[in-house]
Design a protein around this motif. Structure first.
Motif, PDB file in Angstrom:
ATOM      1  N   ILE A   1      30.126  55.824  36.940  1.00 29.20           N
ATOM      2  CA  ILE A   1      31.097  55.948  35.855  1.00 29.20           C
ATOM      3  C   ILE A   1      32.415  55.350  36.313  1.00 29.20           C
ATOM      4  CG2 ILE A   1      32.299  57.523  34.303  1.00 29.20           C
ATOM      5  CD1 ILE A   1      30.022  59.520  34.754  1.00 29.20           C
ATOM      6  N   VAL A   2      32.912  54.410  35.542  1.00 30.18           N
ATOM      7  CA  VAL A   2      34.182  53.748  35.849  1.00 30.18           C
ATOM      8  C   VAL A   2      35.231  54.260  34.883  1.00 30.18           C
ATOM      9  CG1 VAL A   2      35.380  51.546  36.078  1.00 30.18           C
ATOM     10  CG2 VAL A   2      32.941  51.712  36.651  1.00 30.18           C
ATOM     11  N   HIS A   3      36.271  54.877  35.414  1.00 33.16           N
ATOM     12  CA  HIS A   3      37.345  55.424  34.586  1.00 33.16           C
ATOM     13  C   HIS A   3      38.490  54.422  34.535  1.00 33.16           C
ATOM     14  CE1 HIS A   3      35.558  59.491  34.476  1.00 33.16           C
ATOM     15  NE2 HIS A   3      35.154  59.197  35.705  1.00 33.16           N
ATOM     16  N   LEU A   4      38.793  53.959  33.328  1.00 35.19           N
ATOM     17  CA  LEU A   4      39.877  53.006  33.118  1.00 35.19           C
ATOM     18  C   LEU A   4      40.921  53.604  32.190  1.00 35.19           C
ATOM     19  CD1 LEU A   4      37.944  49.650  32.517  1.00 35.19           C
ATOM     20  CD2 LEU A   4      39.024  50.416  34.630  1.00 35.19           C
ATOM     21  N   ALA A   5      42.156  53.156  32.345  1.00 35.47           N
ATOM     22  CA  ALA A   5      43.212  53.610  31.443  1.00 35.47           C
ATOM     23  C   ALA A   5      42.961  53.075  30.043  1.00 35.47           C
ATOM     24  CB  ALA A   5      44.565  53.129  31.963  1.00 35.47           C
ATOM     25  N   ASP A   6      43.363  53.845  29.053  1.00 36.93           N
ATOM     26  CA  ASP A   6      43.077  53.438  27.674  1.00 36.93           C
ATOM     27  C   ASP A   6      43.862  52.208  27.248  1.00 36.93           C
ATOM     28  OD1 ASP A   6      45.576  54.576  27.560  1.00 36.93           O
ATOM     29  OD2 ASP A   6      45.201  55.743  25.739  1.00 36.93           O
ATOM     30  N   PHE A   7      44.918  51.863  27.996  1.00 36.35           N
ATOM     31  CA  PHE A   7      45.701  50.679  27.625  1.00 36.35           C
ATOM     32  C   PHE A   7      45.154  49.412  28.262  1.00 36.35           C
ATOM     33  CE2 PHE A   7      47.830  52.795  31.202  1.00 36.35           C
ATOM     34  CZ  PHE A   7      47.794  51.803  32.156  1.00 36.35           C
ATOM     35  N   THR A   8      44.075  49.520  28.989  1.00 35.83           N
ATOM     36  CA  THR A   8      43.455  48.343  29.584  1.00 35.83           C
ATOM     37  C   THR A   8      42.918  47.436  28.485  1.00 35.83           C
ATOM     38  OG1 THR A   8      42.804  49.610  31.523  1.00 35.83           O
ATOM     39  CG2 THR A   8      41.670  47.526  31.161  1.00 35.83           C
ATOM     40  N   THR A   9      43.278  46.172  28.508  1.00 36.02           N
ATOM     41  CA  THR A   9      42.822  45.239  27.479  1.00 36.02           C
ATOM     42  C   THR A   9      41.378  44.830  27.737  1.00 36.02           C
ATOM     43  OG1 THR A   9      43.511  43.240  28.666  1.00 36.02           O
ATOM     44  CG2 THR A   9      45.165  44.336  27.297  1.00 36.02           C
ATOM     45  N   SER A  10      40.724  44.339  26.695  1.00 31.09           N
ATOM     46  CA  SER A  10      39.330  43.909  26.832  1.00 31.09           C
ATOM     47  C   SER A  10      39.175  42.837  27.898  1.00 31.09           C
ATOM     48  CB  SER A  10      38.811  43.395  25.487  1.00 31.09           C
ATOM     49  OG  SER A  10      38.860  44.409  24.517  1.00 31.09           O
ATOM     50  N   GLU A  11      40.188  41.957  27.994  1.00 33.42           N
ATOM     51  CA  GLU A  11      40.116  40.875  28.974  1.00 33.42           C
ATOM     52  C   GLU A  11      40.185  41.409  30.406  1.00 33.42           C
ATOM     53  OE1 GLU A  11      42.124  40.965  26.360  1.00 33.42           O
ATOM     54  OE2 GLU A  11      41.197  39.427  25.110  1.00 33.42           O
ATOM     55  N   GLU A  12      40.831  42.567  30.576  1.00 33.12           N
ATOM     56  CA  GLU A  12      40.990  43.135  31.908  1.00 33.12           C
ATOM     57  C   GLU A  12      39.829  44.025  32.330  1.00 33.12           C
ATOM     58  OE1 GLU A  12      45.841  43.609  32.135  1.00 33.12           O
ATOM     59  OE2 GLU A  12      44.639  45.173  31.152  1.00 33.12           O
ATOM     60  N   VAL A  13      39.059  44.502  31.367  1.00 25.17           N
ATOM     61  CA  VAL A  13      38.022  45.491  31.668  1.00 25.17           C
ATOM     62  C   VAL A  13      37.042  45.009  32.723  1.00 25.17           C
ATOM     63  CG1 VAL A  13      36.009  46.679  30.729  1.00 25.17           C
ATOM     64  CG2 VAL A  13      38.177  46.739  29.501  1.00 25.17           C
ATOM     65  N   THR A  14      36.500  43.804  32.552  1.00 26.12           N
ATOM     66  CA  THR A  14      35.491  43.307  33.477  1.00 26.12           C
ATOM     67  C   THR A  14      36.036  43.204  34.894  1.00 26.12           C
ATOM     68  OG1 THR A  14      34.377  42.061  31.720  1.00 26.12           O
ATOM     69  CG2 THR A  14      33.891  41.438  33.995  1.00 26.12           C
ATOM     70  N   GLY A  15      37.212  42.596  35.037  1.00 21.42           N
ATOM     71  CA  GLY A  15      37.787  42.440  36.363  1.00 21.42           C
ATOM     72  C   GLY A  15      38.102  43.762  37.023  1.00 21.42           C
ATOM     73  N   GLN A  16      38.670  44.716  36.266  1.00 25.20           N
ATOM     74  CA  GLN A  16      39.001  46.013  36.837  1.00 25.20           C
ATOM     75  C   GLN A  16      37.750  46.814  37.156  1.00 25.20           C
ATOM     76  OE1 GLN A  16      42.008  48.283  34.870  1.00 25.20           O
ATOM     77  NE2 GLN A  16      43.379  46.553  34.588  1.00 25.20           N
ATOM     78  N   THR A  17      36.738  46.702  36.310  1.00 30.58           N
ATOM     79  CA  THR A  17      35.478  47.393  36.587  1.00 30.58           C
ATOM     80  C   THR A  17      34.870  46.887  37.882  1.00 30.58           C
ATOM     81  OG1 THR A  17      35.030  47.765  34.239  1.00 30.58           O
ATOM     82  CG2 THR A  17      33.149  47.830  35.730  1.00 30.58           C
ATOM     83  N   GLN A  18      34.833  45.573  38.047  1.00 30.33           N
ATOM     84  CA  GLN A  18      34.285  44.998  39.273  1.00 30.33           C
ATOM     85  C   GLN A  18      35.061  45.478  40.497  1.00 30.33           C
ATOM     86  OE1 GLN A  18      34.029  40.722  39.331  1.00 30.33           O
ATOM     87  NE2 GLN A  18      33.369  40.638  41.450  1.00 30.33           N
ATOM     88  N   ALA A  19      36.393  45.444  40.416  1.00 27.76           N
ATOM     89  CA  ALA A  19      37.216  45.847  41.559  1.00 27.76           C
ATOM     90  C   ALA A  19      36.981  47.308  41.926  1.00 27.76           C
ATOM     91  CB  ALA A  19      38.690  45.605  41.244  1.00 27.76           C
ATOM     92  N   LEU A  20      36.894  48.190  40.925  1.00 29.50           N
ATOM     93  CA  LEU A  20      36.710  49.610  41.197  1.00 29.50           C
ATOM     94  C   LEU A  20      35.326  49.917  41.749  1.00 29.50           C
ATOM     95  CD1 LEU A  20      38.500  51.037  38.036  1.00 29.50           C
ATOM     96  CD2 LEU A  20      39.296  51.217  40.406  1.00 29.50           C
ATOM     97  N   VAL A  21      34.308  49.253  41.201  1.00 28.73           N
ATOM     98  CA  VAL A  21      32.948  49.487  41.690  1.00 28.73           C
ATOM     99  C   VAL A  21      32.785  48.938  43.105  1.00 28.73           C
ATOM    100  CG1 VAL A  21      30.504  48.933  41.349  1.00 28.73           C
ATOM    101  CG2 VAL A  21      31.927  49.578  39.391  1.00 28.73           C
ATOM    102  N   GLU A  22      33.333  47.758  43.358  1.00 34.32           N
ATOM    103  CA  GLU A  22      33.238  47.202  44.706  1.00 34.32           C
ATOM    104  C   GLU A  22      33.980  48.067  45.716  1.00 34.32           C
ATOM    105  OE1 GLU A  22      32.505  42.432  43.858  1.00 34.32           O
ATOM    106  OE2 GLU A  22      34.539  43.139  44.285  1.00 34.32           O
ATOM    107  N   ALA A  23      35.101  48.650  45.307  1.00 30.48           N
ATOM    108  CA  ALA A  23      35.821  49.566  46.202  1.00 30.48           C
ATOM    109  C   ALA A  23      34.976  50.800  46.495  1.00 30.48           C
ATOM    110  CB  ALA A  23      37.150  49.974  45.568  1.00 30.48           C
ATOM    111  N   TRP A  24      34.306  51.315  45.474  1.00 30.22           N
ATOM    112  CA  TRP A  24      33.427  52.468  45.662  1.00 30.22           C
ATOM    113  C   TRP A  24      32.284  52.130  46.620  1.00 30.22           C
ATOM    114  CZ3 TRP A  24      28.254  53.590  44.810  1.00 30.22           C
ATOM    115  CH2 TRP A  24      27.903  54.940  44.832  1.00 30.22           C
ATOM    116  N   LEU A  25      31.691  50.961  46.442  1.00 31.64           N
ATOM    117  CA  LEU A  25      30.601  50.538  47.308  1.00 31.64           C
ATOM    118  C   LEU A  25      31.071  50.362  48.757  1.00 31.64           C
ATOM    119  CD1 LEU A  25      28.877  47.933  44.962  1.00 31.64           C
ATOM    120  CD2 LEU A  25      27.878  50.089  45.742  1.00 31.64           C
TER     121      LEU A  25
END
Length: 239
Positions: free
Chosen positions: A111-135
Motif C-alpha cells: 500500500i502506497v500512501h500519497l498526499a491528496d494534492f499529488t497530481t496525476s503526473e506525479e503519482v507514478t514517480g512518487q509511487t516508484q520512489a516510495l516502493v523502491e525505498a521500502w524494498l
C-alpha cells in the motif's frame, strides 16, 4: 528552431557539437536524436539516418513498450516483486498523509500512501520512489545475516557493503578496499539470486578475475549460482 530530419514517419532532432562522427540515440521518452559534427552537411546526416531508419524504428518501439510497461508497473494495480513474490500495488491518496508519504506491506499488497494534492503526473514517480525505498529497507535488513552466513562458509570477510542502483551490473567488488556493492534490484528476485551475487563478489577477494579458478570457487561455495544466474539473465536490471 533547431534542425530536424524526417525519414518516413521518423522525425529526428539534429544537434551539432564538437564531435568526430555522427551518432544516433533513442531517448527514454522515444524521441530520436542525432549528434553530428558542426561542419557535417545535412545531406550526409540524412543519409546516415536513412541507413539507420529500420533499426531506429525497431529500437524506438522497444523503448516505448518498455516505458508503457514501467508506467503500468508503478501504477495502482501494478505488480512488483519482493524476493520473487508478486505483490500488488495499491495507491491511496489521503489528506492525512501530507507530511508522511510512505509504502507498507499488507498481506499480498504493498500500500502506497500519497498526499491528496499529488497530481496525476506525479503519482507514478512518487509511487516508484516510495516502493523502491521500502524494498531497499528490506534489503538492508536481510544483508547482515546473509553476509555473515556466506562469509562464515567461505572463511573470509569483506570490509563492508553498499546498496546501489546499477544499470548493467548486479554487483561489484573493490579488491583493494574489500568493499562490495550490490544492485538494489536484487531484493526483487528469489533469495538465491541475492545470495549468489554476494558469493560471487566475495569470491573476487580470492580471485579477482573471472577465470576457471574463480568459477570453481563459486561452484564450491555456492553450488546454486548457475541456476540463480539463469534467473537474473532472464530479467536484467531496469535502466
Amino acid at each position: 528552431m533547431g534542425e530536424t530530419v524526417a525519414i518516413g514517419e521518423l522525425e529526428v532532432e539534429v544537434r551539432r557539437a564538437r564531435v568526430r562522427r555522427v551518432t544516433l540515440r533513442i531517448a527514454p521518452d522515444g524521441s530520436v536524436r542525432v549528434t553530428a559534427p558542426n561542419a557535417c552537411p545535412i545531406q550526409d546526416i540524412e543519409a546516415f539516418v536513412r541507413d539507420k531508419a529500420t533499426w531506429a524504428e525497431s529500437r524506438r518501439e522497444g523503448v516505448l513498450r518498455a516505458r508503457r510497461e514501467e508506467l503500468a508497473m508503478w501504477s495502482d494495480g501494478g505488480c512488483v516483486e519482493y524476493l520473487g513474490e508478486a505483490l500488488t500495488l495499491s495507491v491511496e491518496r489521503d489528506a492525512a498523509t501530507h507530511a508522511a508519504q510512505f509504502a507498507e506491506r499488507s498481506g499480498e499488497r504493498i500500500i502506497v500512501h500519497l498526499a491528496d494534492f499529488t497530481t496525476s503526473e506525479e503519482v507514478t514517480g512518487q509511487t516508484q520512489a516510495l516502493v523502491e525505498a521500502w524494498l531497499e529497507e528490506r534489503m538492508e535488513e536481510l544483508l547482515p545475516g546473509l553476509f555473515a552466513k556466506i562469509e562464515r562458509r567461505m572463511q573470509l570477510r569483506c570490509s563492508g557493503w553498499r546498496i546501489r542502483r546499477m544499470k548493467s551490473r548486479w554487483g561489484s567488488c573493490n579488491t583493494k578496499t574489500r568493499m562490495i556493492c550490490l544492485n538494489a534490484q536484487l531484493v526483487e528476485y528469489p533469495i538465491e539470486c541475492l545470495e549468489s551475487v554476494i558469493a560471487h563478489e566475495l569470491c573476487h577477494l580470492i580471485e579477482p578475475t573471472h577465470n576457471e579458478r574463480f568459477h570453481q570457487l563459486l561452484d564450491t561455495y555456492y553450488p546454486a549460482n548457475r541456476k540463480a544466474r539463469r534467473i537474473l539473465n532472464l530479467r536484467p536490471p531496469r535502466r
